[in-house]
Structure formats: C-alpha cells, structure tokens
Design an enzyme around this catalytic site. Sequence first.
Site, short mmCIF file in Angstrom:
data_model
loop_
_atom_site.label_atom_id
_atom_site.label_comp_id
_atom_site.label_asym_id
_atom_site.label_seq_id
_atom_site.Cartn_x
_atom_site.Cartn_y
_atom_site.Cartn_z
N TYR A 101 0.84 -1.19 0.00
CA TYR A 101 0.00 0.00 0.00
C TYR A 101 0.88 1.24 0.00
O TYR A 101 1.65 1.46 0.93
CB TYR A 101 -0.90 -0.05 1.24
CG TYR A 101 -1.80 1.14 1.51
CD1 TYR A 101 -2.08 2.09 0.53
CD2 TYR A 101 -2.39 1.29 2.75
CE1 TYR A 101 -2.92 3.16 0.80
CE2 TYR A 101 -3.23 2.35 3.03
CZ TYR A 101 -3.49 3.28 2.06
OH TYR A 101 -4.32 4.34 2.33
N LYS A 159 -1.19 -1.34 -4.36
CA LYS A 159 -2.25 -0.34 -4.27
C LYS A 159 -1.61 1.04 -4.29
O LYS A 159 -0.84 1.39 -3.39
CB LYS A 159 -3.05 -0.54 -2.98
CG LYS A 159 -4.05 0.57 -2.69
CD LYS A 159 -4.61 0.43 -1.29
CE LYS A 159 -5.44 1.65 -0.88
NZ LYS A 159 -5.89 1.57 0.52
N VAL A 168 -9.45 -0.17 -4.25
CA VAL A 168 -9.73 -0.06 -2.82
C VAL A 168 -10.39 1.29 -2.63
O VAL A 168 -9.76 2.34 -2.73
CB VAL A 168 -8.45 -0.18 -1.98
CG1 VAL A 168 -8.79 -0.01 -0.50
CG2 VAL A 168 -7.78 -1.52 -2.21
#
Length: 308
Positions: free
Chosen positions: A137, A165, A207
């Site tokens: 992330y 991500k 997300v």
Amino acid sequence: MAKIGWQGVFPAVTTQFRDDFSLDLPATHKVIGNLVRDGVSGLIVCGTVGENTALSLAEKVQVMEAAKDAAAGRVPVIAGIAEFTTAFAKDTAREAARIGLDGIMVMPALVYSAKPHETAAHFRGVASATDLPVMVYNNPPIYKNDVTPDILAMLADVETIVCFKESSGDTRRFTDLRNLVGDRFTLFAGLDDVVVESVLMGAEGWVSGMSNAFPVEGETLFRLAREGRMAELMPIYEWFMPLLHLDARPDLVQCIKLCEAIMGRGSAITRPPRLALPEAEGAEVEAMMRSALAKRPKLPDVGLKIAA
C-alpha cells in the site's frame, strides 16, 4: 508465485464505534454484511478508513474475525497491517493468517521516514511472517514514505508480494512499474478520484472509500471502466466526483463515515484523535450528499448481483 483473483471494488471498510468510542463489533459485522449483500468484490478491513492506528491488536483481531464471519467465503477479505515496527507488523500478519483471511495489505512502517532500502526491507520482513498474499500500500500523503516503482522492483523476488495499491494519485506509476517488472504485480487503484484513470492504466481493482456509502454505484463505475464503456461511464463519474474528492482529504475518514451515516449504512463516530467534522465542514459534506441523492443516476446493467 502466489495466484490471486483480486479484482473489482474492495471497499476500505469502516470500523464502527459506540458513543463512548468503544468498538461496536455487531455494527461492524452488519456494515460488512451489507457491503457483501450489495455486490462488492472484496473487503479491506483495518485500513486507513478502518482507523487501523486507533485500534489495539486485540481489537484488530476482533474486526478480522467479524469480517471473515460476515463475508462467509463469498468475497476475499484482506486485513490492513499498519504498525510502528516490522516486528509488530509481523505479529498482526500472523493473526490474519491464523484467522484464515485471504491476504494482507501492508503499509510502510509508521512514523519513521525510511530510506528506500529500509522500506523494501519492511515489506520483505512482514511478507516473511506468513504465506498470505500481500498487497503493498502506497499512500505518501498520509504515511509519508513513498513506495516508488523502484522500491517495488526490489521486491519482485518475494513470491507472496503480489499486488500494489497506489494512492499517490499519480497514475504514471502504473506505467513506470510495468516498464520495470512487466505484469509482475496486480495493480489496484487506491485513490477514489482517479479510479477511471487508474483502470485505463491497468488497474484490476479499486480499494474504495466512498463505496462504503455507494457500493452499487462504485462497483458499476469500476466495471464500466474495465469494459471500456466510456459513454455510459462518464455521467456516473461526473456525478460521483465531488464525493470521490473527499477520499483525498486528510479527514477522509470523517467524511466517508458521515456519508455512510447519511445513507443509513453506519455511524459517523470516529475514535480520537479523529474528531467529528467542524459544523461548517460537516454541513458542506451534507450538502454534497443532498445534491448527489437528488441527482442519483440510473445505472446501466453490468451484471452486478445484489442479494435479497
């Protein structure tokens, strides 16, 4: 290499609290169950929107267990890992594996402004704690450490690190990463207001913060983008954009939870140090929601299955 089937919209699920800021596990379970009912493709619990850093390890474990139970195997459940040290992050990752979740989403080590080789070592260390698939992330505005394509390239040999991500808002990162390591990583959009642009650059998943309030619209928007149905997509994206911008604010959690509460899907309560939006800012978000609900678009068919 670990094989994953992660694609589509994975809401960054909110954690629900009572008026005294204690964890409201039944309400959190209900929020998660309703998202699955409405057709989302997966779930991220204990992420930024889930107020990870405001939870104790015991509370994180409870939220993970609730998510696994509420999802009941219908969609993948991924747990956020955000800790001060690599050792603490490993402990949380092991708990996610013990509970039987489908993967972990790992943030850089918090607080410490790491050098690139230290950031890579943190991810490598956490990944070594379990066999779970790992989503890396990157959110430099929030977590201050930038996980660049060069850092990801250092991790290409770690078989369980399978997904990236990107929440910097710079969609060029997807192209830069492919130029370095090809299709080694599954790409996920992480910032709501560049989701379509991210899909065009190869993102297979999203997300999403605002899909907590509008899960059907979020999943529909994403599927239209994946299918290249731009004429149908653009009116929805333009309608959604004022709300999607909220995901880029420092107080995104308060904004998203307020929208979720207006939709009757959860509570607006956040745990300190996050405080409720000041009255004027809250009124602005409420006005956005009134406008959005008054102009809510008719959605085209994308094959979304919503449970009764």
